[in-house]
Design an enzyme around this catalytic site. Structure first.
Site, PDB file in Angstrom:
ATOM      1  N   LYS A  22     111.300 -58.715  54.059  1.00 42.75           N
ATOM      2  CA  LYS A  22     109.768 -58.074  54.311  1.00 42.75           C
ATOM      3  C   LYS A  22     109.723 -56.559  55.038  1.00 42.75           C
ATOM      4  O   LYS A  22     108.957 -55.595  54.404  1.00 42.75           O
ATOM      5  CB  LYS A  22     109.105 -59.169  55.046  1.00 42.75           C
ATOM      6  CG  LYS A  22     107.714 -58.771  55.654  1.00 42.75           C
ATOM      7  CD  LYS A  22     107.017 -59.890  56.364  1.00 42.75           C
ATOM      8  CE  LYS A  22     107.477 -59.581  58.042  1.00 42.75           C
ATOM      9  NZ  LYS A  22     106.773 -58.487  58.690  1.00 42.75           N
ATOM     10  N   ASN A  23     110.435 -56.582  56.006  1.00 39.27           N
ATOM     11  CA  ASN A  23     110.508 -55.209  56.769  1.00 39.27           C
ATOM     12  C   ASN A  23     111.161 -54.093  56.211  1.00 39.27           C
ATOM     13  O   ASN A  23     111.109 -52.831  56.678  1.00 39.27           O
ATOM     14  CB  ASN A  23     111.112 -55.583  58.369  1.00 39.27           C
ATOM     15  CG  ASN A  23     110.176 -56.667  58.978  1.00 39.27           C
ATOM     16  OD1 ASN A  23     109.015 -56.916  58.365  1.00 39.27           O
ATOM     17  ND2 ASN A  23     110.747 -57.096  60.023  1.00 39.27           N
ATOM     18  N   CYS A 116      98.156 -58.050  67.970  1.00 34.99           N
ATOM     19  CA  CYS A 116      98.367 -59.313  67.111  1.00 34.99           C
ATOM     20  C   CYS A 116      98.897 -60.472  68.160  1.00 34.99           C
ATOM     21  O   CYS A 116      98.674 -60.322  69.228  1.00 34.99           O
ATOM     22  CB  CYS A 116      99.578 -59.122  66.117  1.00 34.99           C
ATOM     23  SG  CYS A 116     101.053 -58.881  66.856  1.00 34.99           S
ATOM     24  N   ARG A 121      99.894 -53.995  70.307  1.00 37.22           N
ATOM     25  CA  ARG A 121     100.792 -53.307  69.447  1.00 37.22           C
ATOM     26  C   ARG A 121     100.465 -51.843  69.356  1.00 37.22           C
ATOM     27  O   ARG A 121      99.644 -51.563  68.315  1.00 37.22           O
ATOM     28  CB  ARG A 121     100.822 -54.003  67.831  1.00 37.22           C
ATOM     29  CG  ARG A 121     101.185 -55.667  67.905  1.00 37.22           C
ATOM     30  CD  ARG A 121     102.615 -55.646  68.104  1.00 37.22           C
ATOM     31  NE  ARG A 121     103.584 -55.211  67.051  1.00 37.22           N
ATOM     32  CZ  ARG A 121     103.855 -55.939  66.008  1.00 37.22           C
ATOM     33  NH1 ARG A 121     103.169 -56.964  66.004  1.00 37.22           N
ATOM     34  NH2 ARG A 121     104.525 -55.350  65.062  1.00 37.22           N
ATOM     35  N   ASP A 305     113.047 -60.714  66.118  1.00 40.56           N
ATOM     36  CA  ASP A 305     112.539 -61.562  65.223  1.00 40.56           C
ATOM     37  C   ASP A 305     113.331 -62.861  65.014  1.00 40.56           C
ATOM     38  O   ASP A 305     112.838 -63.901  64.469  1.00 40.56           O
ATOM     39  CB  ASP A 305     112.359 -60.976  63.705  1.00 40.56           C
ATOM     40  CG  ASP A 305     111.561 -59.718  63.833  1.00 40.56           C
ATOM     41  OD1 ASP A 305     111.456 -58.864  62.960  1.00 40.56           O
ATOM     42  OD2 ASP A 305     110.616 -59.706  64.731  1.00 40.56           O
ATOM     43  N   ARG A 397     103.506 -65.257  55.427  1.00 40.91           N
ATOM     44  CA  ARG A 397     103.487 -63.792  55.494  1.00 40.91           C
ATOM     45  C   ARG A 397     105.009 -63.155  55.304  1.00 40.91           C
ATOM     46  O   ARG A 397     105.248 -62.099  54.703  1.00 40.91           O
ATOM     47  CB  ARG A 397     103.111 -63.437  57.092  1.00 40.91           C
ATOM     48  CG  ARG A 397     101.703 -63.569  57.082  1.00 40.91           C
ATOM     49  CD  ARG A 397     101.201 -62.991  58.252  1.00 40.91           C
ATOM     50  NE  ARG A 397     101.764 -61.592  58.340  1.00 40.91           N
ATOM     51  CZ  ARG A 397     102.084 -60.798  59.589  1.00 40.91           C
ATOM     52  NH1 ARG A 397     102.053 -61.454  60.907  1.00 40.91           N
ATOM     53  NH2 ARG A 397     102.461 -59.644  59.618  1.00 40.91           N
TER      54      ARG A 397
HETATM   55  C1  EPZ Z   1     108.994 -53.852  63.380  1.00 39.34           C
HETATM   56  O1  EPZ Z   1     107.458 -53.943  64.044  1.00 39.34           O
HETATM   57  C2  EPZ Z   1     108.970 -55.166  62.617  1.00 39.34           C
HETATM   58  N1  EPZ Z   1     107.721 -55.160  61.621  1.00 39.34           N
HETATM   59  C3  EPZ Z   1     108.656 -56.397  63.460  1.00 39.34           C
HETATM   60  O2  EPZ Z   1     108.827 -57.444  62.631  1.00 39.34           O
HETATM   61  C4  EPZ Z   1     109.945 -56.445  64.329  1.00 39.34           C
HETATM   62  O3  EPZ Z   1     109.866 -57.400  65.310  1.00 39.34           O
HETATM   63  C5  EPZ Z   1     109.769 -54.840  65.332  1.00 39.34           C
HETATM   64  O4  EPZ Z   1     109.956 -53.722  64.322  1.00 39.34           O
HETATM   65  C6  EPZ Z   1     111.224 -54.788  66.011  1.00 39.34           C
HETATM   66  O5  EPZ Z   1     112.145 -55.000  65.621  1.00 39.34           O
HETATM   67  C7  EPZ Z   1     107.940 -54.551  60.323  1.00 39.34           C
HETATM   68  O6  EPZ Z   1     108.782 -53.938  60.148  1.00 39.34           O
HETATM   69  C8  EPZ Z   1     106.816 -54.647  59.576  1.00 39.34           C
HETATM   70  P1  EPZ Z   1     108.343 -51.563  66.941  1.00 39.34           P
HETATM   71  P2  EPZ Z   1     107.061 -52.579  64.781  1.00 39.34           P
HETATM   72  O7  EPZ Z   1     107.344 -50.217  66.895  1.00 39.34           O
HETATM   73  O8  EPZ Z   1     107.433 -51.457  63.910  1.00 39.34           O
HETATM   74  C9  EPZ Z   1     106.228 -50.628  71.199  1.00 39.34           C
HETATM   75  C10 EPZ Z   1     108.395 -59.672  62.067  1.00 39.34           C
HETATM   76  O9  EPZ Z   1     108.070 -60.977  62.477  1.00 39.34           O
HETATM   77  N2  EPZ Z   1     105.566 -49.557  70.583  1.00 39.34           N
HETATM   78  O10 EPZ Z   1     109.804 -51.199  66.843  1.00 39.34           O
HETATM   79  O11 EPZ Z   1     105.715 -52.910  65.004  1.00 39.34           O
HETATM   80  C11 EPZ Z   1     105.710 -52.043  70.797  1.00 39.34           C
HETATM   81  O12 EPZ Z   1     104.414 -52.428  71.415  1.00 39.34           O
HETATM   82  C12 EPZ Z   1     107.914 -58.589  62.820  1.00 39.34           C
HETATM   83  O13 EPZ Z   1     108.824 -59.597  61.017  1.00 39.34           O
HETATM   84  C13 EPZ Z   1     104.930 -48.659  71.513  1.00 39.34           C
HETATM   85  O14 EPZ Z   1     104.722 -48.767  72.687  1.00 39.34           O
HETATM   86  O15 EPZ Z   1     107.665 -52.730  66.025  1.00 39.34           O
HETATM   87  C14 EPZ Z   1     106.989 -52.900  71.009  1.00 39.34           C
HETATM   88  O16 EPZ Z   1     106.878 -53.266  72.260  1.00 39.34           O
HETATM   89  C15 EPZ Z   1     107.140 -58.754  64.190  1.00 39.34           C
HETATM   90  N3  EPZ Z   1     104.203 -47.717  70.827  1.00 39.34           N
HETATM   91  C16 EPZ Z   1     108.266 -51.911  70.778  1.00 39.34           C
HETATM   92  O17 EPZ Z   1     107.557 -50.606  70.845  1.00 39.34           O
HETATM   93  C17 EPZ Z   1     104.113 -47.502  69.554  1.00 39.34           C
HETATM   94  O18 EPZ Z   1     103.613 -46.318  69.012  1.00 39.34           O
HETATM   95  C18 EPZ Z   1     108.811 -52.126  69.413  1.00 39.34           C
HETATM   96  O19 EPZ Z   1     108.016 -51.897  68.567  1.00 39.34           O
HETATM   97  C19 EPZ Z   1     104.890 -48.350  68.584  1.00 39.34           C
HETATM   98  C20 EPZ Z   1     105.781 -49.368  69.274  1.00 39.34           C
END
Ligand code: EPZ
Length: 418
Positions: A22-23, A116, A121, A305, A397
């Site tokens: 998915k990711n 979410c 997020r 995850d 999902r």
């Molecule tokens: C990706 O989400 C994945 N989703 C998530 O999988 C996964 O848990 C996550 O990466 C971490 O590995 C997809 O790839 C579609 P991040 P993403 O930006 O990109 C903070 C699943 O279950 N942050 O690496 O949203 C954020 O709040 C899903 O398959 C900021 O503060 O994750 C989080 O605490 C859930 N500002 C941390 O960084 C930003 O601009 C990591 O988030 C962006 C992120």
């Protein structure tokens, strides 16, 4: 409405082909917007999030069709730049389309992706990266209005190795004049997959998998054929299922390396997990023991995850295990539902302590989110008696057909209309 009904207690054994990631596929579908040509995406998983991505592509003017398990995306006629609010609300990670739309059209309009079930997020790092490349972004009334007459290469330093922000920066940089360098980039295998896809389109991207990614933009792009990598989180989920229920299974098409931190934890809990040629084998007697603290971290650390699946698998272990969730603020919402099956888990902020119990008992539970829902299924597989898991659309999902996959390993699980 439907629910998953599980009769617990079976050991699991057999072979299972792991679905496409998915990711991995979501950023690839976003990247397909970059070229006015046709791309063939093979081993594309049939997921609710992929359905949402398809709806976005079609709203932008792309033609999309399935050919078996391949998705054919023709972005030649793309004439839109807006993602409707309903689709943004359906899948907040739709924000990764922003960079690609900007690179292709020079403008983009989308509603602010809300928080979410995992907590707020934010996308501040996404927006900072795009502004550094020259995008003007106005945030008003819940809408993001983005314009970029010209995108110009620059150096981007991410405060955190955010997966989505890395993907957006790479995609926007493909439309920027010159060479962009992204520091503190996320190192997930899905970033490497995005790089591989972009290079197949004719883009010039390198360094993915490391912390510094380099993109030389404005290359002439063309269509390509791409095979989606196996879903390491689905693989981790099914490893945890076999570990918890006992048995022996081979997960096909998945590489051991991206699963190594999960495999190490399961070996410590008493399982045998072995890397084979493009497969991973697990053997478990189902009697797990507590392990050292599990701390989630950006790749190559323990994947957030997989935290719910491992925690659920340890619900009947001997001893107590500490989990520290360092990525998301609110990733234990499923724990209250696990407690309905008899699990003993104490949560304080980012820390959860699971104290193993002798037996779990079937109950009626509700999915709170994608990975938490899968954890409830894993608990039902271990429980004595029948478990009803409501709202399985959360699970759909990210898992193609979780009941089909688990049934193929001998679980008694079915989807019923209620
Ligand atoms: C990706 O989400 C994945 N989703 C998530 O999988 C996964 O848990 C996550 O990466 C971490 O590995 C997809 O790839 C579609 P991040 P993403 O930006 O990109 C903070 C699943 O279950 N942050 O690496 O949203 C954020 O709040 C899903 O398959 C900021 O503060 O994750 C989080 O605490 C859930 N500002 C941390 O960084 C930003 O601009 C990591 O988030 C962006 C992120």
């Amino acid at each position: 409405m439907c629910e998953l009904v599980i009769e617990g207690g079976n050991r699991l054994r057999g072979e299972l082909e792991i679905q496409g990631a998915k990711n991995g596929v979501l950023p690839v579908l976003a990247a397909s917007v970059l070229c006015a040509d046709t791309c063939r995406i093979e081993r594309c998983p049939k997921l609710r999030d992929v359905d949402t991505a398809i709806a976005i592509l079609q709203h932008l003017g792309c033609r999309v069709r399935w050919e078996g398990t391949a998705l054919i995306v023709d972005a030649a006629q793309l004439d839109g730049c807006e993602i409707p609010d309903a689709l943004m609300r359906e899948m907040r990670s739709s924000v990764i389309f922003l960079g690609a739309i900007l690179a292709r059209t020079g403008e983009a309009v989308l509603s602010y992706p809300g928080g979410c079930e995992l907590g707020p997020r934010p996308i501040d790092m996404h927006l900072s990266a795009l502004r550094a490349l020259g995008a003007q972004i106005a945030e008003r009334g819940g809408l993001l209005r983005c314009r970029a007459q010209r995108l110009t290469a620059c150096e981007i330093v991410l405060p955190l190795p955010s997966v989505g922000a890395t993907e957006n920066a790479i995609l926007a940089a493909c439309g920027a004049e010159g060479t962009t360098v992204i520091y503190n980039a996320a190192r997930e295998p899905e970033i490497v997959e995005l790089q591989d896809f972009l290079c197949a389109l004719g883009a010039q991207v390198s360094g993915a998998g490391g912390s510094i990614v380099t993109v030389t933009g404005k290359r002439k792009l063309h269509g390509c054929t791409h095979r989606v990598i196996a879903d390491r989180i689905a693989g981790a989920t099914y490893l945890c299922a076999v570990a918890a229920c006992g048995g022996s299974a081979r997960l096909l098409g998945v590489d051991y390396r991206p699963l190594s931190t999960v495999a190490l934890a399961l070996c410590e809990a008493g399982c045998r997990v072995v890397s084979e040629d493009c497969a991973v084998r697990i053997e478990s007697d189902g009697a797990l023991r507590a392990i050292r603290p599990v701390r989630t971290a950006p790749y190559p650390g323990f994947p957030t995850d997989a935290q719910p699946a491992l925690l659920s698998a340890l619900a009947r272990s001997v001893g107590s295990t500490v989990f520290v969730e360092n990525i998301f603020e609110n990733r234990y919402r499923y724990v209250d539902e696990l407690a309905r099956l008899g699990a003993q888990i104490r949560v304080a902020g980012r820390v959860a302590v699971v104290s193993g119990v002798e037996t779990l008992h079937g109950a009626h539970v509700k999915c709170t989110d994608l990975r938490g829902g899968a954890a409830l299924v894993l608990a039902g597989l271990q429980a004595q008696g029948r478990t009803h898991v409501a709202l399985p659309e959360h699970i759909d999902r990210g898992y193609e057909r979780i009941e089909r996959d688990l049934s193929s390993l001998g679980a008694r699980i079915a989807r019923h209309n209620t």
